[in-house]
Design a protein around this motif. Structure first.
Motif, PDB file in Angstrom:
ATOM      1  N   PHE A 225     -27.592  42.550  -8.098  1.00 52.29           N
ATOM      2  CA  PHE A 225     -29.464  41.999  -8.972  1.00 52.29           C
ATOM      3  C   PHE A 225     -29.127  40.388  -8.107  1.00 52.29           C
ATOM      4  O   PHE A 225     -28.051  40.335  -8.135  1.00 52.29           O
ATOM      5  N   LEU A 226     -29.921  40.711  -7.008  1.00 54.45           N
ATOM      6  CA  LEU A 226     -29.841  39.289  -6.962  1.00 54.45           C
ATOM      7  C   LEU A 226     -30.303  37.565  -7.378  1.00 54.45           C
ATOM      8  O   LEU A 226     -30.408  37.553  -8.376  1.00 54.45           O
ATOM      9  N   ALA A 227     -29.595  36.496  -6.575  1.00 54.43           N
ATOM     10  CA  ALA A 227     -29.954  35.645  -8.058  1.00 54.43           C
ATOM     11  C   ALA A 227     -31.098  34.788  -7.354  1.00 54.43           C
ATOM     12  O   ALA A 227     -31.097  33.884  -7.765  1.00 54.43           O
ATOM     13  N   ASP A 228     -32.341  35.683  -7.779  1.00 53.28           N
ATOM     14  CA  ASP A 228     -33.746  34.807  -7.269  1.00 53.28           C
ATOM     15  C   ASP A 228     -34.037  35.314  -8.670  1.00 53.28           C
ATOM     16  O   ASP A 228     -33.952  35.788 -10.020  1.00 53.28           O
ATOM     17  N   GLU A 229     -35.334  34.563  -9.391  1.00 48.42           N
ATOM     18  CA  GLU A 229     -36.496  35.016 -10.036  1.00 48.42           C
ATOM     19  C   GLU A 229     -35.733  35.429 -10.796  1.00 48.42           C
ATOM     20  O   GLU A 229     -36.982  36.357 -12.279  1.00 48.42           O
ATOM     21  N   THR A 230     -36.509  36.940  -9.834  1.00 46.50           N
ATOM     22  CA  THR A 230     -37.210  38.475 -10.271  1.00 46.50           C
ATOM     23  C   THR A 230     -35.607  38.993 -10.801  1.00 46.50           C
ATOM     24  O   THR A 230     -36.086  40.384 -10.821  1.00 46.50           O
ATOM     25  N   ASN A 231     -35.013  38.753 -10.227  1.00 46.88           N
ATOM     26  CA  ASN A 231     -33.735  39.417 -10.254  1.00 46.88           C
ATOM     27  C   ASN A 231     -33.480  40.727  -8.719  1.00 46.88           C
ATOM     28  O   ASN A 231     -33.255  42.132  -9.685  1.00 46.88           O
ATOM     29  N   THR A 232     -34.263  40.546  -8.030  1.00 44.31           N
ATOM     30  CA  THR A 232     -34.305  41.897  -7.472  1.00 44.31           C
ATOM     31  C   THR A 232     -32.889  42.393  -7.347  1.00 44.31           C
ATOM     32  O   THR A 232     -32.122  41.798  -7.105  1.00 44.31           O
ATOM     33  N   PRO A 233     -33.459  43.542  -7.086  1.00 44.35           N
ATOM     34  CA  PRO A 233     -32.119  44.937  -7.207  1.00 44.35           C
ATOM     35  C   PRO A 233     -31.819  44.698  -5.735  1.00 44.35           C
ATOM     36  O   PRO A 233     -32.710  44.911  -5.105  1.00 44.35           O
ATOM     37  N   PHE A 234     -30.610  45.386  -5.486  1.00 42.89           N
ATOM     38  CA  PHE A 234     -30.319  45.552  -4.368  1.00 42.89           C
ATOM     39  C   PHE A 234     -29.418  46.541  -4.222  1.00 42.89           C
ATOM     40  O   PHE A 234     -27.852  45.725  -4.908  1.00 42.89           O
ATOM     41  N   ALA A 235     -29.139  47.825  -3.957  1.00 42.03           N
ATOM     42  CA  ALA A 235     -28.020  48.792  -3.546  1.00 42.03           C
ATOM     43  C   ALA A 235     -26.672  49.103  -2.656  1.00 42.03           C
ATOM     44  O   ALA A 235     -28.275  49.296  -1.700  1.00 42.03           O
ATOM     45  N   VAL A 236     -26.436  49.348  -2.479  1.00 39.16           N
ATOM     46  CA  VAL A 236     -25.850  49.952  -1.203  1.00 39.16           C
ATOM     47  C   VAL A 236     -25.112  51.219  -1.868  1.00 39.16           C
ATOM     48  O   VAL A 236     -24.208  51.478  -3.101  1.00 39.16           O
ATOM     49  N   ARG A 237     -25.514  51.658  -1.021  1.00 37.87           N
ATOM     50  CA  ARG A 237     -24.645  53.643  -1.336  1.00 37.87           C
ATOM     51  C   ARG A 237     -24.147  53.952  -0.059  1.00 37.87           C
ATOM     52  O   ARG A 237     -24.137  53.643   0.886  1.00 37.87           O
ATOM     53  N   LEU A 238     -22.286  54.362  -0.202  1.00 36.81           N
ATOM     54  CA  LEU A 238     -21.684  54.488   1.047  1.00 36.81           C
ATOM     55  C   LEU A 238     -21.209  55.507   0.432  1.00 36.81           C
ATOM     56  O   LEU A 238     -20.102  56.129  -0.232  1.00 36.81           O
ATOM     57  N   SER A 239     -20.768  56.313   1.526  1.00 39.56           N
ATOM     58  CA  SER A 239     -20.264  57.343   1.611  1.00 39.56           C
ATOM     59  C   SER A 239     -18.436  56.981   2.379  1.00 39.56           C
ATOM     60  O   SER A 239     -18.316  56.488   3.759  1.00 39.56           O
ATOM     61  N   LEU A 240     -17.230  56.375   1.954  1.00 40.62           N
ATOM     62  CA  LEU A 240     -16.045  56.348   1.972  1.00 40.62           C
ATOM     63  C   LEU A 240     -15.006  57.225   1.961  1.00 40.62           C
ATOM     64  O   LEU A 240     -15.053  58.278   1.705  1.00 40.62           O
ATOM     65  N   LYS A 241     -14.187  57.089   3.313  1.00 42.36           N
ATOM     66  CA  LYS A 241     -13.867  58.254   4.055  1.00 42.36           C
ATOM     67  C   LYS A 241     -12.887  57.820   3.489  1.00 42.36           C
ATOM     68  O   LYS A 241     -11.458  57.252   4.553  1.00 42.36           O
ATOM     69  N   VAL A 242     -12.322  58.181   2.553  1.00 36.59           N
ATOM     70  CA  VAL A 242     -11.065  58.269   1.750  1.00 36.59           C
ATOM     71  C   VAL A 242     -10.149  59.519   2.523  1.00 36.59           C
ATOM     72  O   VAL A 242      -8.946  58.775   3.130  1.00 36.59           O
ATOM     73  N   GLY A 243     -10.320  59.561   3.061  1.00 33.06           N
ATOM     74  CA  GLY A 243      -9.230  61.403   3.864  1.00 33.06           C
ATOM     75  C   GLY A 243      -8.412  61.587   3.253  1.00 33.06           C
ATOM     76  O   GLY A 243      -8.605  61.912   1.630  1.00 33.06           O
ATOM     77  N   GLY A 244      -7.751  62.288   3.346  1.00 33.99           N
ATOM     78  CA  GLY A 244      -6.143  62.592   2.805  1.00 33.99           C
ATOM     79  C   GLY A 244      -4.569  62.555   3.382  1.00 33.99           C
ATOM     80  O   GLY A 244      -4.901  61.762   4.103  1.00 33.99           O
ATOM     81  N   ALA A 245      -3.517  63.094   2.808  1.00 30.99           N
ATOM     82  CA  ALA A 245      -2.904  62.228   3.064  1.00 30.99           C
ATOM     83  C   ALA A 245      -2.142  63.319   3.810  1.00 30.99           C
ATOM     84  O   ALA A 245      -0.726  63.121   4.294  1.00 30.99           O
ATOM     85  N   ASP A 246      -2.550  64.807   3.935  1.00 21.63           N
ATOM     86  CA  ASP A 246      -1.449  65.803   4.305  1.00 21.63           C
ATOM     87  C   ASP A 246      -2.474  66.782   5.207  1.00 21.63           C
ATOM     88  O   ASP A 246      -3.354  67.265   4.669  1.00 21.63           O
ATOM     89  N   SER A 247      -2.009  67.288   6.194  1.00 21.44           N
ATOM     90  CA  SER A 247      -2.732  68.082   7.043  1.00 21.44           C
ATOM     91  C   SER A 247      -2.509  69.454   6.411  1.00 21.44           C
ATOM     92  O   SER A 247      -3.420  70.026   6.935  1.00 21.44           O
ATOM     93  N   ALA A 248      -2.071  69.375   5.917  1.00 20.54           N
ATOM     94  CA  ALA A 248      -2.542  71.197   4.667  1.00 20.54           C
ATOM     95  C   ALA A 248      -3.285  71.753   4.311  1.00 20.54           C
ATOM     96  O   ALA A 248      -3.511  72.372   3.813  1.00 20.54           O
TER      97      ALA A 248
END
Ligand code: HEC
Ligand code: HEC
Ligand code: HEC
Ligand code: HEC
Ligand code: HEC
Ligand code: HEC
Length: 490
Positions: A225-248
């Motif tokens: 939420f922004l630091a303004d009078e109306t506390n404007t909502p703001f969201a980010v939706r991410l697809s995080l590429k966590v991936g894997g550690a073993d090709s098997a």
């Protein structure tokens, strides 16, 4: 010759000291066997078991043996001083049947108590309350944060004490050192981080989170939420590429590439908190070594300074996360604990939380006074004060000077440099200065599925948007220079 004097002529007064020593030694030995058996057969061996069995029990064993010898020595000296014949035997057995029976009964009772005692202390010392509450003041921040963490049901010892011989002796030494510190009221405020000799992640995290497991992409929404009078909502939706550690188990790459079993990443840090990383060395699956250096770094790192990267270099707050005021207030507004309709509430709540206070009661009182003065006419004032005080009590510990400022979080790059410590586009390969640790390309780590508020958040873009920072597209990755967890700098 004293040696020839028969035992029966030893001076009056039994050598009870030696008997007590013998009893103690016998019980310690018994306790050792008992604990050793538990350690051997217990379903899941407990690290403190080792300390009790191989450190504490032997200490008592030697204490008992020492007491036996001391008893004999004292008896002989007394005899000598009194001019009586010195008893011949090193350790005379109790003389008659009654004494022997008494001696055996005492040992038996004592042994029983030892067994119960050692079993109990095993349970106590492994318990979370022993670690978190026994020395209340120093551990309060870690314990409180832990109870609010996803690991609230994982015992402290699982992450902090090892199973092997080396680990429990080390933990024991540390424990004694800490106990002395607490008794002398001589310990650092806040408790410093990182812990230099934490068990390697291989023996802790990886016991539960199998690193070879394929994680894939993780969909996360960061609601602000922004630091303004109306506390404007703001969201980010991410697809995080966590991936894997073993090709098997799926493609081995993405963010968990760093902990791929066939890669080794080493680094040195220029500061105690590991926030500045001037040198990185990668050894890949084929054994090819690439050394990266930050500009102007020409020194040769000493082997002792080099650390091998593991889970904790990113997940350094899995159990003790102190939320920043900005994040904590955003969360409270998003769950409704703080009413978004109150004008400027985001900004005001962050400001009262960010002040420096000397004690918790003082802080809670000030939070109440300041917020009530701003929202005196609102029927919501009480609820607001309580919600903000609640955030404070869970995340701020002025007595220990512990809060988000004292404990950097390395997982992202918004409030702290985090990934940016290496991925800042300035770390160049020594043998090929054009080759850099990848940076700036936001999509190498995550794609922006959606951003904004309301209906905007429902328009998912699987190919990924560019980040729109407030109103303008944005590609600078050094966020922490303005975002500190408190109010953002312009
Ligand atoms: C899931 C694993 C895990 C559990 C469970 C856990 N800790 Fe930690 N603890 C850590 C990690 C990781 C660090 C930070 C290490 C680093 O950065 O070097 C840490 C740090 C600490 C520190 C140093 C100060 C700090 O915050 O960095 C203390 C003190 C501490 N833990 C106490 C405890 C106590 C007490 C408990 C149980 C109530 C506990 N821990 C449970 C993983 C854990
Ligand atoms: C004794 C088992 C155990 C150990 C040891 C352990 N974890 Fe966990 N971990 C868990 C459990 C259980 C969860 C909660 C899973 C859930 O709720 O989905 C969890 C959750 C997590 C999550 C997801 C947190 C979130 O925000 O949803 C991460 C990341 C994580 N652990 C990292 C670590 C790291 C790093 C270590 C080592 C310092 C560690 N774990 C040690 C059992 C463990
Ligand atoms: C290069 C940094 C980095 C390293 C090293 C790393 N992780 Fe992660 N891990 C991440 C990021 C980033 C995520 C995505 C979740 C997030 O941002 O909180 C993640 C996600 C996870 C999750 C899934 C959390 C969930 O909510 O499902 C687990 C479990 C986890 N990591 C455990 C580990 C373990 C165990 C290790 C060590 C073998 C490790 N990680 C090493 C950065 C790292
Ligand atoms: C200690 C330094 C260091 C830190 C901290 C670090 N990285 Fe890396 N990372 C590297 C290096 C080195 C490479 C490989 C560069 C090369 O040789 O191509 C790399 C590669 C990557 C890659 C590409 C992996 C692939 O598939 O090839 C991703 C994604 C990544 N890092 C994400 C992250 C994230 C997310 C964080 C923070 C949570 C992070 N890194 C923190 C050093 C670091
Ligand atoms: C080296 C990997 C990496 C790169 C490159 C990267 N990010 Fe991130 N970013 C992360 C990780 C990891 C997180 C998740 C942090 C967490 O779980 O708290 C994140 C989170 C974020 C968030 C959400 C933070 C929040 O608290 O709201 C934004 C916004 C973001 N990144 C923007 C960017 C932008 C814009 C770029 C490109 C200029 C970029 N990132 C490049 C790794 C990266
Ligand atoms: C030049 C300074 C500056 C830089 C650099 C910067 N920001 Fe911001 N950011 C701001 C300001 C100022 C605001 C507005 C603060 C508010 O209204 O709460 C803001 C607001 C935000 C918000 C929404 C409100 C909040 O507090 O979470 C997010 C999310 C955000 N920035 C993420 C990022 C990310 C991610 C990066 C790096 C990729 C970044 N910013 C870089 C100054 C900056």
């Amino acid at each position: 010759m004293p040696d020839e004097i028969p035992t029966s002529s030893r001076p009056r007064g039994r050598n009870w000291l030696s008997y007590a020593g013998a009893a103690l030694a016998a019980c310690a030995f018994f306790a050792f066997l008992f604990l050793f058996a538990i350690d051997l057969f217990a379903h899941n061996g407990n690290p403190y078991m080792g300390i009790l069995a191989y450190v504490i029990a032997p200490v008592f064993l030697f204490l008992g043996l020492g007491l036996m010898v001391f008893g004999v020595w004292r008896q002989r000296r007394r005899a000598r001083r009194a001019g009586l014949p010195v008893p011949s035997k090193i350790f005379a057995r109790p003389e008659n049947g009654r004494e022997q029976a008494l001696f055996i009964i005492i040992i038996a009772v004592f042994a029983l108590c030892t067994a119960i005692g050692s079993y109990q202390s095993y349970h106590v010392s492994e318990s979370v309350s022993f670690c978190g509450e026994a020395c209340h003041t120093p551990m309060k921040p870690e314990f409180t944060a832990y109870k609010n963490s996803p690991h609230a049901r994982v015992a402290c010892v699982e992450c902090h004490v090892g199973h092997g011989a080396e680990n429990f002796v080390r933990a024991k030494m540390n424990g004694v050192h800490q106990l002395v510190g607490v008794m002398m009221n001589n310990y650092p405020h806040p408790i410093p981080t990182p812990i230099r000799n934490l068990r390697p992640a291989r023996e802790t995290c990886e016991e539960c989170h199998w690193p070879n497991k394929f994680s894939g992409n993780l969909d996360r929404t960061f609601q602000h939420f922004l630091a303004d009078e109306t506390n404007t909502p703001f969201a980010v939706r991410l697809s995080l590429k966590v991936g894997g550690a073993d090709s098997a188990h799926g493609p081995a790459g993405g963010i968990h590439w760093h902990v791929n079993a066939s890669n080794k990443i080493e680094y040195i840090s220029a500061d105690d908190r590991r926030q500045t990383i001037p040198w990185v060395r990668v050894t890949d699956a084929k054994g090819v070594v690439t050394e990266y250096r930050a500009p102007k770094f020409n020194a040769t790192p000493t082997p002792a300074a080099i650390r091998t990267m593991d889970c904790i270099d990113c997940h350094n707050r899995p159990a003790h996360r102190y939320a920043s005021p900005n994040d904590a207030v955003d969360l409270a507004i998003s769950t409704g604990a703080i009413d978004r309709a109150l004008p400027w509430v985001k900004s005001n709540a962050v400001v009262v939380l960010t002040q420096t206070y000397d004690t918790e009661p003082h802080a809670l009182e000030n939070i109440s006074t300041m917020l009530r003065s701003k929202y005196s006419s609102s029927p919501q004032a009480d609820v607001l004060v309580q919600a903000v005080q609640n955030i404070y009590s869970k995340n701020f510990f002025p007595e220990m000077k512990a809060d988000w400022r004292a404990y950097p979080e390395n997982i992202g790059h918004k409030n702290w440099p985090g990934c940016f410590r290496c991925h800042d586009g300035s770390h160049a390969a020594v043998n090929d200065p054009k080759k850099k640790i990848p940076a700036s390309d936001c999509a190498s780590c995550h794609i922006f599925l959606a951003q904004g508020a309301g209906a905007e958040l429902e328009k998912l873009n699987p190919r990924g948007d560019t980040f729109t920072h407030i109103d303008a597209p944005y590609t600078d990755f050094d966020c922490a220079r303005c975002h500190t967890g408190a109010a953002a700098k312009e």
